[in-house]
Enzyme design. Structure first.
Site, PDB file in Angstrom:
ATOM      1  N   LYS A   1      -2.939   7.079  -4.600  1.00  0.00           N
ATOM      2  CA  LYS A   1      -3.624   5.676  -3.781  1.00  0.00           C
ATOM      3  C   LYS A   1      -2.318   5.159  -2.408  1.00  0.00           C
ATOM      4  CE  LYS A   1      -3.702   1.191  -3.962  1.00  0.00           C
ATOM      5  NZ  LYS A   1      -3.804  -0.313  -3.866  1.00  0.00           N
TER       6      LYS A   1
ATOM      7  N   ASP B   1      -8.746   2.781  -3.180  1.00  0.00           N
ATOM      8  CA  ASP B   1      -8.770   0.490  -3.833  1.00  0.00           C
ATOM      9  C   ASP B   1     -10.360  -0.088  -4.706  1.00  0.00           C
ATOM     10  OD1 ASP B   1     -10.724   0.173  -1.548  1.00  0.00           O
ATOM     11  OD2 ASP B   1      -8.758  -0.873  -0.633  1.00  0.00           O
TER      12      ASP B   1
END
Length: 371
Positions: free
Chosen positions: A239, A257
């Site tokens: 991420k 996320d």
């Protein structure tokens, strides 16, 4: 002689009469026999007719009962129909019908997301992205940064807290430690004190000092521009790596996320729960060139309208395309009160937002301690 003859004649006459009478009697007997036969036949006929009437009388109730039996039969057959789960069968059928129509209207697709075809899913997903691009034309990373180093550190610090809190904290951090070499040589206790407002400050201090040492020792103090190098840094996962690649190097990536995960599952883009599998599933729905902006659109929508606990469904611009419509507040006036940041006339998360955001009516966030 004469008298004897006459007596004999009388006897003969009597004999004749007797014989005649016998013949007559036999004749009458013969005539009586057919009469008796006729009478017997009539009696038999009467008995037969009586028997027929009796049998008819017996059969008549049976015939009347037969319709009742016929009527009872439908009653028995109707009983299973009431017990049979007819609605369940009707729910399954429309799914197949929807799947066979790729160009179905948005509302129909949203009503049966699990039955839509792959083509319909791709079209719906891309239409949602286009709608969000019109709602958030100024969408951008909501972390303040001036270079890749500041972005990678800020992204690591954003775990388990808001971008706003990070943006209020990093100015003091970068003012004291502007380069990877400076942060690598920092006193952990001093860094912990600066990072305290972000939560989990001890673990985050260890991560940012560790990645700074790795950058200084392995990459000459520069942030690498490759995914396989970025994920080797302490505290950096896929991420964080995609945030850096997409926003500091212009290389497409999907940022999965907590907001991204929540929304793509609500929209039925995927049922996956693992971030890597979500990334792969969603990435397959869009061209690679859309990945970075897609991430911004979805994350911005999750922060402003499609919240985790109380989605503002009544104020959502993509409500007709959303299978989860109705999970939140559907009344438009009540939904408006749930909006956040610039959608509610409030400051955003960046202290120094892009000019496009300011031009669109956005307001910068206040610095730490400003209230």
């Amino acid at each position: 002689m004469g008298e004897q003859v006459s007596d004999g004649g009388r006897k003969t006459a009597k004999a004749v009469k007797t014989a005649a009478a016998g013949k007559g009697a036999s004749a009458s007997a013969k005539k009586a026999a057919p009469a008796k036969k006729a009478t017997a036949k009539k009696a038999a006929a009467k008995k037969a007719s009586a028997a027929k009437k009796a049998s008819a009388a017996k059969k008549a109730p049976a015939a009347k009962k037969a319709p009742a039996a016929k009527k009872a039969a439908p009653a028995k057959s109707s009983a299973p129909l009431k017990k049979a789960p007819a609605p369940k069968k009707q729910v399954v059928a429309p799914k197949k019908a929807t799947a066979s129509v790729p160009a179905a209207p948005a509302k129909t697709v949203a009503a049966h997301p699990r039955g839509e075809s792959r083509t319909a899913l791709v079209r719906r997903a891309r239409r949602i992205n286009r709608e969000l691009a019109e709602v958030y034309p100024y969408a951008h990373p909501e972390l303040d940064f001036e270079n890749p180093f500041q972005l990678v550190v800020a992204t690591v610090l954003s775990a388990q807290t808001t971008d706003l809190r990070v943006n209020q904290t990093t100015p003091a951090l970068f003012a004291k430690y502007p380069t990877p070499e400076d942060l690598a040589a920092a006193d952990p206790e001093e860094v912990e004190e600066i990072l305290r407002p972000t939560g989990f400050f001890r673990a985050k201090t260890k991560s940012v000092i560790g990645l700074s040492k790795a950058l200084a020792e392995q990459f000459g103090g520069e942030v690498p521009g490759r995914l396989e190098d970025l994920v080797k840094l302490p505290g950096v996962g896929r991420k964080t790596a995609f945030v850096v690649l997409g926003n500091a190097f212009g290389r497409p990536g999907i940022t999965v996320d907590t907001h991204f995960q929540r929304l793509v599952r609500r929209w039925k883009w995927t049922d996956e729960t693992d971030p890597d599998k979500i990334e792969a599933a969603v990435g397959a729905l869009f061209p690679k060139s859309d990945w970075t902006d897609l991430s911004h659109h979805v994350i911005w929508h999750g922060r402003r309208i499609c919240h985790a606990r109380k989605p503002a469904c009544g104020a959502c611009p993509i409500a007709p395309l959303c299978p989860a419509y109705g999970e939140g507040e559907t009344d438009p006036e009540k939904a408006k009160k749930l909006l956040k940041y610039e959608k509610a006339g409030q400051p955003g998360q960046r202290l120094k937002p892009p000019q496009a955001y300011l031009d669109a009516g956005g307001r910068p966030a206040p610095p730490l301690g400003a209230g």
